[in-house]
Every structure is written in structure tokens, then in C-alpha cells.
Design an enzyme around this catalytic site. Structure first.
Site, PDB file in Angstrom:
ATOM      1  N   HIS A 229    -114.950  15.884 -31.317  1.00 48.54           N
ATOM      2  CA  HIS A 229    -114.525  16.119 -32.901  1.00 48.54           C
ATOM      3  C   HIS A 229    -114.241  14.731 -33.441  1.00 48.54           C
ATOM      4  O   HIS A 229    -113.685  14.691 -34.395  1.00 48.54           O
ATOM      5  CB  HIS A 229    -113.005  16.756 -32.834  1.00 48.54           C
ATOM      6  CG  HIS A 229    -112.526  17.175 -33.955  1.00 48.54           C
ATOM      7  ND1 HIS A 229    -111.453  16.974 -34.704  1.00 48.54           N
ATOM      8  CD2 HIS A 229    -113.411  18.113 -34.897  1.00 48.54           C
ATOM      9  CE1 HIS A 229    -111.390  17.635 -35.660  1.00 48.54           C
ATOM     10  NE2 HIS A 229    -112.522  18.211 -36.014  1.00 48.54           N
ATOM     11  N   LYS A 231    -114.990  11.018 -35.518  1.00 41.67           N
ATOM     12  CA  LYS A 231    -115.688  10.627 -36.360  1.00 41.67           C
ATOM     13  C   LYS A 231    -115.615   8.943 -36.454  1.00 41.67           C
ATOM     14  O   LYS A 231    -114.686   8.576 -36.758  1.00 41.67           O
ATOM     15  CB  LYS A 231    -114.926  11.099 -37.734  1.00 41.67           C
ATOM     16  CG  LYS A 231    -115.253  12.768 -38.226  1.00 41.67           C
ATOM     17  CD  LYS A 231    -114.378  13.378 -37.564  1.00 41.67           C
ATOM     18  CE  LYS A 231    -114.214  14.753 -37.940  1.00 41.67           C
ATOM     19  NZ  LYS A 231    -113.400  15.497 -37.171  1.00 41.67           N
ATOM     20  N   ASP A 236    -122.998  -3.149 -36.602  1.00 40.04           N
ATOM     21  CA  ASP A 236    -123.338  -4.731 -35.886  1.00 40.04           C
ATOM     22  C   ASP A 236    -122.003  -4.847 -34.897  1.00 40.04           C
ATOM     23  O   ASP A 236    -121.827  -6.305 -34.834  1.00 40.04           O
ATOM     24  CB  ASP A 236    -123.489  -5.690 -36.981  1.00 40.04           C
ATOM     25  CG  ASP A 236    -124.781  -5.642 -37.686  1.00 40.04           C
ATOM     26  OD1 ASP A 236    -125.604  -4.814 -37.301  1.00 40.04           O
ATOM     27  OD2 ASP A 236    -124.928  -6.088 -38.818  1.00 40.04           O
ATOM     28  N   HIS A 419    -108.099  18.249 -45.545  1.00 39.81           N
ATOM     29  CA  HIS A 419    -108.635  18.183 -44.441  1.00 39.81           C
ATOM     30  C   HIS A 419    -108.454  16.735 -43.643  1.00 39.81           C
ATOM     31  O   HIS A 419    -108.378  16.346 -42.638  1.00 39.81           O
ATOM     32  CB  HIS A 419    -110.108  18.072 -44.534  1.00 39.81           C
ATOM     33  CG  HIS A 419    -110.854  18.350 -43.206  1.00 39.81           C
ATOM     34  ND1 HIS A 419    -111.632  17.273 -42.447  1.00 39.81           N
ATOM     35  CD2 HIS A 419    -110.814  19.272 -42.059  1.00 39.81           C
ATOM     36  CE1 HIS A 419    -111.988  17.754 -41.297  1.00 39.81           C
ATOM     37  NE2 HIS A 419    -111.505  18.930 -41.000  1.00 39.81           N
ATOM     38  N   LYS A 421    -106.040  14.212 -42.075  1.00 40.54           N
ATOM     39  CA  LYS A 421    -105.102  14.136 -40.756  1.00 40.54           C
ATOM     40  C   LYS A 421    -104.358  12.876 -40.656  1.00 40.54           C
ATOM     41  O   LYS A 421    -104.696  11.745 -40.196  1.00 40.54           O
ATOM     42  CB  LYS A 421    -105.492  14.260 -39.510  1.00 40.54           C
ATOM     43  CG  LYS A 421    -106.594  15.503 -39.390  1.00 40.54           C
ATOM     44  CD  LYS A 421    -107.870  15.083 -39.654  1.00 40.54           C
ATOM     45  CE  LYS A 421    -109.016  16.229 -39.211  1.00 40.54           C
ATOM     46  NZ  LYS A 421    -108.896  17.852 -39.415  1.00 40.54           N
ATOM     47  N   ASP A 426     -91.213   6.658 -41.705  1.00 41.16           N
ATOM     48  CA  ASP A 426     -90.406   5.699 -42.326  1.00 41.16           C
ATOM     49  C   ASP A 426     -90.815   4.810 -43.401  1.00 41.16           C
ATOM     50  O   ASP A 426     -90.254   3.535 -43.113  1.00 41.16           O
ATOM     51  CB  ASP A 426     -89.327   5.032 -41.122  1.00 41.16           C
ATOM     52  CG  ASP A 426     -88.481   5.992 -40.334  1.00 41.16           C
ATOM     53  OD1 ASP A 426     -88.320   7.106 -41.039  1.00 41.16           O
ATOM     54  OD2 ASP A 426     -88.170   5.712 -39.231  1.00 41.16           O
TER      55      ASP A 426
END
Length: 501
Positions: A229, A231, A236, A419, A421, A426
Site C-alpha cells: 500500500h 506510495k 536520482d 483520503h 492520513k 500538540d
């Protein structure tokens, strides 16, 4: 006229069938109990096995255990010495100076390093990008400037819109002699992997590798819903991206789902932590691809070979932000991200803000969130008002009432499917990545999360969370109280299998 007597074979068949079903159910139930997994997961599988004759047992055998294929397990064993050697080199980097940061950061960093093996690295520059077109445009621009390698890893890759420009950029980069590698999940990117576009890119020299191949035959030997899952983009070995956005253009992606445009964010990174993202990509690639250039000799020689062909190299400091990458998934420390999220929640003293599309907390996470609110922390959870998974939506609602009763603020985002996350604590430190607040992300999927120990970046992320709040509707107590009995039943029914979603 008396009825014909029932043939003896009917009684025999019925008895064998019932005894077989009973034996399988009891046997698998004992197996589930003896694996000593978290209580909600154990209970959910017992419900499936005991309530569904034969079918429940078949589902458990397919999906009930985190079984990796023998081939992948063998590769993990062969590569572990090299991975550990690389991790040791990271510990030689300049240490983070903790005295100017929230005192909760140092022990959190220590726990994350103990679980994932990767230390926090200082000297990074982070750019928070939250508009999909800006995210894809930035990736295209960096691909256009690439000189040696372009490494892209995504759960979903779907052509259309600006994604076509990304593919065109990769083809041009390949013509310039840049080595382009795409590592795509076999289920999430299934259509693209079998498409004419992918075939054309392979023919042009772009390496495309499916991660965790899945099929009917492979389901007999490995759990097919263990998915990659992550991404990650690394250019380089100097510039990296990670976050929540798949390689899709929201203007054309899932337009018929009825949830609006998907809202995501990515972080563009320069500095020493880029090496950890590059190393995570390379490790995943080695576990799935046929590495023709890689023949085990000595650990040092092998690491030198990988560094050369994959641009796995230390990056000089380019900023002042301390960042720690935590990759997680089966075969690694099993409960790493779950344990770290619990520590993060308990570390909060004043404010805790979370955004997630899929919110199905287990009991420890639920207790931690309620405890934070009860001790006076301003706990705010932002979720989509409409979800692309009806089961997830119902299972989430089942937890809202007790959270609101404990003082947690639930906000429902109304301007699309949120979508992103994210977690801010604080206004001092933050978490950004691919992890949802559900059991799949905690125990089943391969995920990546950035722990960012910096107040300025956290302030920027908190401002973005505030924009999400401004487009959200608070869930009040009366709305929850007035739910019908039928709605409550559907929510609680979905919650029973929540740990499996």
C-alpha cells in the site's frame, strides 16, 4: 401407501458431511485461538468460521493468516543480512538534537528505531503539497530533470488525465538514459499492469514490476489480500515523495463512486531521509523482481552494487527538519505501526488531530483516544461524510457514539473523499503517510509513515487540517442518539468483521 424407506447411503452421507463440517470448524477454531492474535481479530474469525458452514473455513484458509509466498519468504531470508547492514550505516549519520523539541519526541523516536531499525535523521527540507494537480505536476517536473534513476512505487496506477503526462515523462527520461522502475501492487494496479500502455512502456525500456503477485493458484500458498500500500517516489536518490496519493488523477478517478473527488496530500523531501525511502523501495524491488545484477557474494560488495545501480546514497543536509521513516508490514516487526500510534496518542497533552478515510480502531486504540479526551486533550477526528466502502462506513459509525461521549470531536468532511492520513500532536510533531486507522493497515498491508519532529512543518500540516475542518460538519450527540434500531444493528454487524476489513 407407505413412503419408500430412506436408503442407508443417505444417512451415511449426512453423518459424514456433518462430522466433517464439525471437525473443520472445531479444528480451525482451535487454530485461531492458539495463534494469540488481538482479541477483536480472533473473535471476528471465530464468527466467520462458526456461522458459515464450509464457506467460513474456506475464507479463513484464504485470508485468515498472514502467509507470504515461499518465494518471497526465501528472498526475505536471503536479503535480511544486507538490509541489516544498510540499517547499521544509517546509525552513523549526525544525531538529532532533541533539546529544542517536544520532550515526548525522543522516546517516540527511540521506540520507532527499536521497532523499524531506522533512526530519525536531521537536516531535511519538506514541502507539503495538497492539491492533486500540484502533486502530479511536481513529480513530472522532477522526472523531467532526472539524470540517473526514477523509482516510483504505488498501490494504484491508473492512466488518464495528468497521469498520462507522468508516463510520457518516464518514456522521455528512458530515452535520455535514465533507469526508470515502477513497482506496482498486483491487485491495486491490476488493470494497468495488463494494459497496452504498460506493454508499450516496457517495450520502451521502463522496468515495470508487479508487487505481491496474486491469482487463484497463488492463493493456495499465500494470503492474496496482503497488499503493498506504499506510495513512494525517489528521483536520482536525491528527491523523494511519500504520502497518501496514488498515481491517479482525481478528476477522472472513480467518478462513478458517488463520493466526490479524492482529497490527498504528499510530502516532497530533500535531505538525508531520502536515503531511507530509496532503501525501502530497493528492498521491496529485490523481494519481487528478478535481480540479474545481484549475486550474493559479500554483504559489503552486495551493498555497493545495490547503491550503484539504484542511487542508494547518503544525501547532504538541505534543511533543519528531523524526520524518521517507519516502514511496516508482514514479515517486519508485526505490530510496529500499531504500537507507535498508541504511543503517539498517549504522548498528547493538549491537542490531537487525526484525518483518515477508513476509521475502524481496535480496542487499545479506542481506549487510547477516549483516555486522551478524558484527560483534557482536544481530540479531533476528521473522516469523510461518504465512504467508498459501505461496510467501513457502518463499522466506523459503531464507534462514534462512545467516542463522542468521552469528549472526542468527530467531524465529517463533505467536500469529497478525504483520503489524507495525518496526525498532529500538540502542534509539535506530526505523522504523515499511507496508514489508515484500521486493522488492514496495522497488520496486513505494507505501509510507510513519516514521523516529523518539527514545529514549523506541524504548523503547516495543522493549518491544512483546519481547512479540512472548515469543510466538515461536526457530528452531534443528538444525531447519534436518534439513529434507528436498524441502523444500529447494521453498524454493530459490520463491526463484528471490522478487524477483517
Amino acid at each position: 401407501m407407505a413412503p419408500d424407506p430412506v436408503h442407508w447411503s443417505y444417512h451415511l452421507f449426512s453423518t459424514v458431511f456433518l462430522l466433517g463440517d464439525l471437525t473443520i470448524r472445531v479444528g480451525l477454531s482451535v487454530r485461531v485461538i492458539m495463534r494469540r492474535r488481538p482479541y477483536p481479530i480472533t473473535l471476528a474469525w471465530l464468527v466467520v468460521i462458526l456461522l458459515l458452514p464450509f464457506a467460513g473455513s474456506f475464507i479463513y484458509l484464504l485470508l485468515g493468516e498472514n502467509r507470504l509466498s515461499d518465494k518471497r519468504t526465501a528472498r526475505i531470508m536471503n536479503s535480511i543480512a544486507h538490509y541489516q547492514h544498510w540499517l547499521q550505516t544509517l546509525r552513523g549519520r549526525p544525531p538529532v538534537q532533541w533539546r529544542h523539541l517536544n520532550p515526548e519526541c525522543a522516546p517516540l523516536q527511540q521506540q520507532a528505531e527499536a521497532l523499524a531499525g531506522i533512526p530519525a535523521l536531521a537536516g531535511n527540507a519538506l514541502e507539503l503539497i495538497n492539491r492533486p494537480e500540484d502533486i502530479i505536476r511536481a513529480i513530472i517536473d522532477d522526472i523531467d530533470q532526472a539524470r540517473s534513476t526514477c523509482h516510483l512505487q504505488f498501490y494504484i496506477w491508473e492512466p488518464g488525465g495528468m497521469v498520462d503526462e507522468v508516463m510520457a515523462g518516464l518514456l522521455q527520461a528512458t530515452k535520455r538514459g535514465v533507469r526508470c522502475r515502477l513497482l506496482l501492487d498486483a491487485i491495486g494496479s491490476r488493470d494497468f499492469l495488463r494494459s497496452r500502455e504498460a506493454a508499450a512502456m516496457r517495450k520502451a525500456g521502463v522496468r515495470i514490476q508487479e508487487s505481491l503477485p496474486a491469482g487463484i493458484f497463488s492463493a493456495l500458498f499465500a494470503r492474496i489480500d496482503i497488499r503493498n500500500h506504499r506510495k513512494i517516489v525517489v528521483i536520482d536518490g536525491r528527491i523523494a515523495y511519500t504520502g497518501s496519493q496514488n498515481m491517479v488523477d482525481p478528476r477522472v478517478f472513480k467518478q462513478d463512486a458517488g463520493v466526490g473527488r479524492w482529497i490527498d496530500l504528499m510530502v516532497r523531501i530533500r535531505g538525508p531521509v531520502v536515503e531511507t525511502l530509496a532503501g525501502t523501495f530497493v528492498n521491496d524491488w529485490i523481494l519481487d523482481a528478478d535481480i540479474r545484477h545481484f549475486r550474493p557474494q559479500s554483504v559489503r560488495e552486495d551493498i555497493d552494487t545495490v547503491r550503484r545501480i539504484a542511487d542508494l546514497q547518503p544525501s547532504p543536509p538541505t534543511g533543519d527538519i528531523a524526520v524518521q521513516l517507519v516502514p511496516s508490514g508482514p514479515g517486519m516487526t508485526q505490530d510496529a505501526i500499531h504500537s507507535l500510534l498508541l504511543t503517539t496518542i498517549y504522548a498528547s497533552r493538549r491537542e490531537l488531530v487525526l484525518t483518515t478515510p477508513y476509521f475502524i480502531p481496535d480496542e487499545p486504540l479506542l481506549v487510547a483516544l477516549k483516555a486522551a479526551a478524558q484527560r483534557g486533550v482536544n481530540v479531533r477526528i476528521i473522516v469523510p461524510a461518504k465512504n467508498d466502502s459501505l461496510l467501513v462506513e457502518y463499522a466506523s459509525r459503531a464507534r462514534f457514539e462512545e467516542l463522542v461521549d468521552a469528549g472526542v470531536t468527530i467531524l465529517q468532511f463533505t467536500d469529497g473523499l478525504l483520503h489524507a492520513k495525518t496526525i498532529t500532536v500538540d502542534r509539535d510533531f506530526a505523522l504523515v503517510g499511507s496508514v489508515n486507522l484500521d486493522m488492514r493497515s496495522f497488520w496486513i498491508n505494507f505501509e510507510s509513515t513519516l514521523f516529523v519532529y518539527n514545529t514549523e512543518f506541524t504548523r503547516r500540516l495543522r493549518n491544512l487540517q483546519q481547512q479540512y475542518e472548515d469543510q466538515s460538519v461536526p457530528l452531534d450527540r443528538s444525531t447519534l442518539t436518534n439513529r434507528s434500531g436498524l441502523e444500529r444493528f447494521k453498524e454493530n454487524l459490520a463491526l463484528l468483521i471490522g478487524p477483517l476489513l
